[in-house]
Design a protein around this motif. Structure first.
Motif, PDB file in Angstrom:
ATOM      1  N   LEU A  60      19.268  19.608 -14.765  1.00  0.00           N
ATOM      2  CA  LEU A  60      19.262  20.080 -13.433  1.00  0.00           C
ATOM      3  C   LEU A  60      19.904  21.333 -13.138  1.00  0.00           C
ATOM      4  O   LEU A  60      20.817  21.770 -13.838  1.00  0.00           O
ATOM      5  CB  LEU A  60      20.009  19.031 -12.470  1.00  0.00           C
ATOM      6  CG  LEU A  60      19.623  17.482 -12.830  1.00  0.00           C
ATOM      7  CD1 LEU A  60      20.183  16.588 -11.789  1.00  0.00           C
ATOM      8  CD2 LEU A  60      18.035  17.103 -12.777  1.00  0.00           C
ATOM      9  N   ALA A  61      19.218  22.158 -12.107  1.00  0.00           N
ATOM     10  CA  ALA A  61      19.690  23.490 -12.131  1.00  0.00           C
ATOM     11  C   ALA A  61      20.784  23.620 -10.941  1.00  0.00           C
ATOM     12  O   ALA A  61      21.426  24.653 -10.766  1.00  0.00           O
ATOM     13  CB  ALA A  61      18.535  24.333 -11.761  1.00  0.00           C
ATOM     14  N   ALA A  62      20.837  22.494 -10.108  1.00  0.00           N
ATOM     15  CA  ALA A  62      21.899  22.555  -8.917  1.00  0.00           C
ATOM     16  C   ALA A  62      22.279  21.329  -8.640  1.00  0.00           C
ATOM     17  O   ALA A  62      21.359  20.366  -8.924  1.00  0.00           O
ATOM     18  CB  ALA A  62      21.231  23.440  -7.932  1.00  0.00           C
ATOM     19  N   PRO A  63      23.239  20.891  -7.780  1.00  0.00           N
ATOM     20  CA  PRO A  63      23.392  19.827  -7.198  1.00  0.00           C
ATOM     21  C   PRO A  63      22.421  19.073  -6.382  1.00  0.00           C
ATOM     22  O   PRO A  63      21.774  20.161  -5.712  1.00  0.00           O
ATOM     23  CB  PRO A  63      24.638  19.901  -6.714  1.00  0.00           C
ATOM     24  CG  PRO A  63      25.347  21.190  -7.228  1.00  0.00           C
ATOM     25  CD  PRO A  63      24.232  22.052  -7.402  1.00  0.00           C
ATOM     26  N   ALA A  64      22.113  17.836  -6.343  1.00  0.00           N
ATOM     27  CA  ALA A  64      21.134  17.319  -5.436  1.00  0.00           C
ATOM     28  C   ALA A  64      21.440  17.522  -3.965  1.00  0.00           C
ATOM     29  O   ALA A  64      22.719  17.615  -3.509  1.00  0.00           O
ATOM     30  CB  ALA A  64      20.816  15.865  -5.915  1.00  0.00           C
ATOM     31  N   GLN A  65      20.367  17.470  -3.062  1.00  0.00           N
ATOM     32  CA  GLN A  65      20.423  17.600  -1.670  1.00  0.00           C
ATOM     33  C   GLN A  65      19.884  16.674  -0.936  1.00  0.00           C
ATOM     34  O   GLN A  65      18.868  16.471  -1.435  1.00  0.00           O
ATOM     35  CB  GLN A  65      19.896  19.075  -1.152  1.00  0.00           C
ATOM     36  CG  GLN A  65      20.247  19.355   0.320  1.00  0.00           C
ATOM     37  CD  GLN A  65      19.973  20.727   0.762  1.00  0.00           C
ATOM     38  OE1 GLN A  65      19.628  21.557  -0.012  1.00  0.00           O
ATOM     39  NE2 GLN A  65      20.151  21.056   1.944  1.00  0.00           N
ATOM     40  N   ALA A  66      20.330  15.888  -0.087  1.00  0.00           N
ATOM     41  CA  ALA A  66      19.683  14.849   0.867  1.00  0.00           C
ATOM     42  C   ALA A  66      19.670  15.716   2.164  1.00  0.00           C
ATOM     43  O   ALA A  66      20.366  16.159   2.821  1.00  0.00           O
ATOM     44  CB  ALA A  66      20.519  13.615   0.924  1.00  0.00           C
ATOM     45  N   TYR A  67      18.495  15.350   2.455  1.00  0.00           N
ATOM     46  CA  TYR A  67      18.319  15.754   4.038  1.00  0.00           C
ATOM     47  C   TYR A  67      18.192  14.708   5.006  1.00  0.00           C
ATOM     48  O   TYR A  67      17.270  14.006   5.191  1.00  0.00           O
ATOM     49  CB  TYR A  67      16.845  16.674   4.030  1.00  0.00           C
ATOM     50  CG  TYR A  67      16.566  17.656   3.217  1.00  0.00           C
ATOM     51  CD1 TYR A  67      17.101  18.854   3.497  1.00  0.00           C
ATOM     52  CD2 TYR A  67      16.024  17.441   2.071  1.00  0.00           C
ATOM     53  CE1 TYR A  67      16.891  20.127   2.691  1.00  0.00           C
ATOM     54  CE2 TYR A  67      15.781  18.637   1.011  1.00  0.00           C
ATOM     55  CZ  TYR A  67      16.155  19.696   1.404  1.00  0.00           C
ATOM     56  OH  TYR A  67      16.151  20.885   0.684  1.00  0.00           O
ATOM     57  N   ILE A  68      19.475  14.520   5.547  1.00  0.00           N
ATOM     58  CA  ILE A  68      19.654  13.616   6.650  1.00  0.00           C
ATOM     59  C   ILE A  68      18.762  13.672   7.958  1.00  0.00           C
ATOM     60  O   ILE A  68      18.204  12.801   8.575  1.00  0.00           O
ATOM     61  CB  ILE A  68      21.144  13.023   6.619  1.00  0.00           C
ATOM     62  CG1 ILE A  68      21.776  12.982   5.447  1.00  0.00           C
ATOM     63  CG2 ILE A  68      21.412  12.194   7.760  1.00  0.00           C
ATOM     64  CD1 ILE A  68      23.357  12.790   5.356  1.00  0.00           C
ATOM     65  N   MET A  69      19.349  14.649   8.437  1.00  0.00           N
ATOM     66  CA  MET A  69      18.747  15.152   9.835  1.00  0.00           C
ATOM     67  C   MET A  69      17.344  15.858   9.890  1.00  0.00           C
ATOM     68  O   MET A  69      16.956  16.424   8.845  1.00  0.00           O
ATOM     69  CB  MET A  69      19.644  16.174  10.698  1.00  0.00           C
ATOM     70  CG  MET A  69      21.135  15.664  10.381  1.00  0.00           C
ATOM     71  SD  MET A  69      21.353  14.153  11.214  1.00  0.00           S
ATOM     72  CE  MET A  69      21.132  14.470  12.955  1.00  0.00           C
ATOM     73  N   PHE A  70      16.418  15.649  10.959  1.00  0.00           N
ATOM     74  CA  PHE A  70      15.255  16.274  11.020  1.00  0.00           C
ATOM     75  C   PHE A  70      15.437  17.744  11.295  1.00  0.00           C
ATOM     76  O   PHE A  70      16.364  18.125  11.695  1.00  0.00           O
ATOM     77  CB  PHE A  70      14.633  15.811  12.082  1.00  0.00           C
ATOM     78  CG  PHE A  70      14.025  14.448  12.184  1.00  0.00           C
ATOM     79  CD1 PHE A  70      13.620  13.724  10.786  1.00  0.00           C
ATOM     80  CD2 PHE A  70      13.782  13.397  13.286  1.00  0.00           C
ATOM     81  CE1 PHE A  70      13.042  12.457  10.914  1.00  0.00           C
ATOM     82  CE2 PHE A  70      13.154  12.358  13.142  1.00  0.00           C
ATOM     83  CZ  PHE A  70      12.817  11.717  11.864  1.00  0.00           C
ATOM     84  N   PRO A  71      14.641  18.636  10.885  1.00  0.00           N
ATOM     85  CA  PRO A  71      14.803  19.985  11.291  1.00  0.00           C
ATOM     86  C   PRO A  71      14.816  20.295  12.841  1.00  0.00           C
ATOM     87  O   PRO A  71      14.162  19.425  13.460  1.00  0.00           O
ATOM     88  CB  PRO A  71      13.524  20.753  10.602  1.00  0.00           C
ATOM     89  CG  PRO A  71      12.984  19.637   9.609  1.00  0.00           C
ATOM     90  CD  PRO A  71      13.320  18.296  10.129  1.00  0.00           C
ATOM     91  N   ASP A  72      15.328  21.536  13.186  1.00  0.00           N
ATOM     92  CA  ASP A  72      15.360  21.743  14.553  1.00  0.00           C
ATOM     93  C   ASP A  72      13.928  21.701  15.221  1.00  0.00           C
ATOM     94  O   ASP A  72      13.091  22.190  14.569  1.00  0.00           O
ATOM     95  CB  ASP A  72      16.037  23.031  14.776  1.00  0.00           C
ATOM     96  CG  ASP A  72      17.414  22.811  14.508  1.00  0.00           C
ATOM     97  OD1 ASP A  72      18.067  22.084  14.280  1.00  0.00           O
ATOM     98  OD2 ASP A  72      17.855  24.398  14.131  1.00  0.00           O
ATOM     99  N   GLY A  73      13.861  21.060  16.434  1.00  0.00           N
ATOM    100  CA  GLY A  73      12.534  21.064  17.023  1.00  0.00           C
ATOM    101  C   GLY A  73      11.858  19.836  17.115  1.00  0.00           C
ATOM    102  O   GLY A  73      10.650  19.541  17.501  1.00  0.00           O
ATOM    103  N   ILE A  74      12.223  18.924  16.085  1.00  0.00           N
ATOM    104  CA  ILE A  74      11.426  17.698  15.507  1.00  0.00           C
ATOM    105  C   ILE A  74      12.490  16.339  16.069  1.00  0.00           C
ATOM    106  O   ILE A  74      13.773  16.459  15.478  1.00  0.00           O
ATOM    107  CB  ILE A  74      11.288  17.449  14.067  1.00  0.00           C
ATOM    108  CG1 ILE A  74      10.278  18.914  13.971  1.00  0.00           C
ATOM    109  CG2 ILE A  74      10.525  16.253  13.942  1.00  0.00           C
ATOM    110  CD1 ILE A  74       9.917  18.853  12.536  1.00  0.00           C
ATOM    111  N   SER A  75      12.085  15.399  16.865  1.00  0.00           N
ATOM    112  CA  SER A  75      12.561  14.419  17.181  1.00  0.00           C
ATOM    113  C   SER A  75      11.652  13.308  17.647  1.00  0.00           C
ATOM    114  O   SER A  75      10.454  13.474  17.877  1.00  0.00           O
ATOM    115  CB  SER A  75      13.847  14.296  18.068  1.00  0.00           C
ATOM    116  OG  SER A  75      13.178  14.754  19.459  1.00  0.00           O
ATOM    117  N   LEU A  76      12.054  11.941  17.482  1.00  0.00           N
ATOM    118  CA  LEU A  76      11.329  10.697  18.128  1.00  0.00           C
ATOM    119  C   LEU A  76      11.584  10.819  19.752  1.00  0.00           C
ATOM    120  O   LEU A  76      12.351  11.332  20.118  1.00  0.00           O
ATOM    121  CB  LEU A  76      11.850   9.524  17.419  1.00  0.00           C
ATOM    122  CG  LEU A  76      11.608   9.338  15.942  1.00  0.00           C
ATOM    123  CD1 LEU A  76      12.685   8.376  15.255  1.00  0.00           C
ATOM    124  CD2 LEU A  76      10.101   8.710  15.761  1.00  0.00           C
TER     125      LEU A  76
END
Length: 339
Positions: A107-123
């Motif tokens: 692996l080239a870098a530590p893994a990243q988890a995307y917990i939150m939606f990007p800005d401007g997106i929501s249910l």
């Protein structure tokens, strides 16, 4: 140099430690059931024999470590995954189905988890956890044998299981219909959020584009609207860059597909078969792209266990994709290597 790289997606179906309570309608695994689950999962990993495997429904990374220790081909593989923070109300670990990745490549870098939606997106208002993914996508940078880096994103979108609200009672058909609609809205919103993340990666890597593999349980077929949103079809682009930023279903672009028999599926229910687990690739593996560094050589489905209904087995088939790299001079990696 290794010229063929194998990627796979594997929904393991509720891998947890014995005694762990996952759902109200699901009894915890006994010690014997746990041993059988670990043994079957390890055997299936060895049968896949992929260089990189994305996994879904991991309730315990320790249970997954037991699986790797039981396997023959992954004892030395790199495991990366996401452990959710403790429940603030109880301080205890959250029992939620998360994602993980196993790699025999560095692996080239530590893994990243995307917990939150990007800005401007929501249910819409009234939905639980309206600003975040139900299962955080996992992003890992894998170093190919020619030292190029491929972005691998493991996903698990919302299922079609009805999402009842806490006030729904009785068997009113409209409550069932509205619960189904909530599930669709969440899956669609997660698809839009994932497409936003992928588009942001494109902008960040504009000067030095990377190949990409997005794999996992999409809980929808490849021709569904939600899957098409993730794939990014129809975006405006400059002449000669029509494929840039898009993702493509491996099965649809594999070499020699016109001579193959399309019989792949990953779920079987009430006599019906469908494929809801996918391995999508960027234009760098599309033979029509001038930026191609390889091609999809073979797509295989491991699904014989679905007919057997073995208790320890997963309720999903696995998808295995072989990518054949074109010969190229070795170039320096873009980042330090993590193992």
């Amino acid at each position: 140099m290794q010229q063929e790289i194998r990627f796979a997606t594997f929904n393991v179906c509720n891998l947890s430690q014995p005694g762990a309570k996952l759902y109200d309608n699901l009894a915890p695994l006994t010690e014997a059931e746990y041993e059988a689950k670990v043994a079957w999962t390890a055997q299936q990993l060895d049968q896949l024999d992929a260089d990189v495997i994305g996994l879904q429904e991991i309730f315990s990374l320790d249970a997954l470590r037991d699986v790797l220790a039981r396997s023959r081909k992954y004892r030395e593989a790199t495991l990366t995954g996401f452990t959710p923070p403790p429940d603030p109300a109880t301080g205890l670990p959250r029992m939620t189905p998360e994602l993980a990745l196993i790699s025999r490549l560095p692996l080239a870098a530590p893994a990243q988890a995307y917990i939150m939606f990007p800005d401007g997106i929501s249910l819409p208002d009234g939905h639980r956890d309206a600003d975040r993914f139900a299962r955080a996508p996992l992003h890992v940078q894998v170093v190919l044998p020619d030292q190029r880096i491929v972005d691998v994103i493991v996903v698990h979108l919302k299922s079609k299981r009805p999402d009842y609200s806490s006030v729904d009672t009785g068997d009113d058909p409209m409550l069932h219909a509205q619960a189904n609609l909530r599930s669709l809205i969440r899956r669609g919103t997660e698809a839009v959020a994932l497409r936003s993340l992928l588009s942001a990666m494109d902008k960040q890597q504009q000067e030095r584009r990377r190949p990409r593999v997005v794999l996992g349980d999409f809980n929808d077929t490849v021709d569904a609207v939600t899957t098409h949103i993730v794939m990014g079809a129809g975006a405006a682009c400059e002449p000669g860059e029509e494929l840039h930023g898009q993702l493509f279903d491996s099965r649809q672009i594999q070499s020699g597909r016109e001579r193959r028999r399309d019989s792949g599926y990953t779920i079987a229910h009430d006599g019906r078969h469908a494929t809801i687990d996918h391995v999508l690739v960027s234009e760098e593996f599309h033979p029509a792209s001038r930026h191609a560094i390889g091609e999809v050589a073979e797509v295989t489905y491991l699904n014989e266990h679905l007919a057997l209904a073995t208790p320890a087995a997963s309720d999903h088939g696995q998808v295995l994709v072989s990518l054949r790299l074109y010969p190229t001079p070795v170039v320096p990696a873009q980042a330090g290597i993590h193992t």
